[in-house]
Design an enzyme around this catalytic site. Sequence first.
Site, PDB file in Angstrom:
ATOM      1  CG  ASN A  49      -0.422  -0.182   2.521  1.00  0.00           C
ATOM      2  OD1 ASN A  49       0.629  -0.801   2.692  1.00  0.00           O
ATOM      3  ND2 ASN A  49      -1.090   0.347   3.523  1.00  0.00           N
ATOM      4  CG  ASN A  52      -0.745  11.537  -1.508  1.00  0.00           C
ATOM      5  OD1 ASN A  52      -1.220  12.623  -1.200  1.00  0.00           O
ATOM      6  ND2 ASN A  52       0.228  11.414  -2.388  1.00  0.00           N
ATOM      7  CD  GLU A  62      -5.396  -5.966  -1.082  1.00  0.00           C
ATOM      8  OE1 GLU A  62      -4.816  -4.865  -0.986  1.00  0.00           O
ATOM      9  OE2 GLU A  62      -6.230  -6.368  -0.255  1.00  0.00           O
TER      10      GLU A  62
HETATM   11  N1  THU Z   1      -5.302  -1.425   2.544  1.00  0.00           N
HETATM   12  C1  THU Z   1      -4.768  -2.258   1.603  1.00  0.00           C
HETATM   13  O1  THU Z   1      -3.634  -2.058   1.136  1.00  0.00           O
HETATM   14  N2  THU Z   1      -5.505  -3.307   1.200  1.00  0.00           N
HETATM   15  C2  THU Z   1      -6.761  -3.578   1.655  1.00  0.00           C
HETATM   16  O2  THU Z   1      -7.431  -4.424   1.099  1.00  0.00           O
HETATM   17  C3  THU Z   1      -7.273  -2.877   2.831  1.00  0.00           C
HETATM   18  C4  THU Z   1      -6.621  -1.591   3.117  1.00  0.00           C
HETATM   19  C5  THU Z   1      -4.520  -0.263   2.972  1.00  0.00           C
HETATM   20  C6  THU Z   1      -5.101   1.047   2.543  1.00  0.00           C
HETATM   21  C7  THU Z   1      -4.494   1.972   3.586  1.00  0.00           C
HETATM   22  O3  THU Z   1      -3.186   2.326   3.138  1.00  0.00           O
HETATM   23  C8  THU Z   1      -4.360   1.117   4.829  1.00  0.00           C
HETATM   24  O4  THU Z   1      -4.438  -0.230   4.373  1.00  0.00           O
HETATM   25  C9  THU Z   1      -5.435   1.370   5.860  1.00  0.00           C
HETATM   26  O5  THU Z   1      -6.699   1.316   5.314  1.00  0.00           O
END
Ligand code: THU
Length: 137
Positions: A49, A52, A62
């Site tokens: 992830n 920003n 994902e």
């Molecule tokens: N996040 C993901 O990378 N994948 C998900 O399926 C759920 C949420 C990330 C988004 C954000 O950077 C952090 O987790 C908290 O929501």
Amino acid sequence: MEIILTDELRSKLIAMAQEARLKAYAPYSNYQVGAALVTPSGKFFTGCNVENAAYPTGLCAERVAIFKAVSEGERKFAALAVVTSNGGTPCGACRQVMAEFGLEMVVLIADGEGRLHQETSVAELLPGAFGPGDLGK
Ligand code: THU
């Protein structure tokens, strides 16, 4: 070659997602996520992830992995592993993006220690998905 999801491949995907998670840029949520996917021909792609300061412009691990793969010419995916601290499940937007490229993809949901919490599919994660077929594609 059509890849077979063996226990060895499951472990590899989870290990790759754990490693990708170390690269997460998540200074706002402090919730690091890693993802790894494999194509039917055995090509691997990873993502983390990326947040920003303007919060909604960040992207989930994902979708980073899927978009990396699509941008390299891949459109079919056999399995995707996602790793979080607590075995959290993919968000709705990621489920929708997964559904675009097939409902049969296996989704492995694991925690930071590599423990598998759930093995499921896109079809199970997003029942009744709106997809390419709804637009005649
Ligand atoms: N996040 C993901 O990378 N994948 C998900 O399926 C759920 C949420 C990330 C988004 C954000 O950077 C952090 O987790 C908290 O929501």
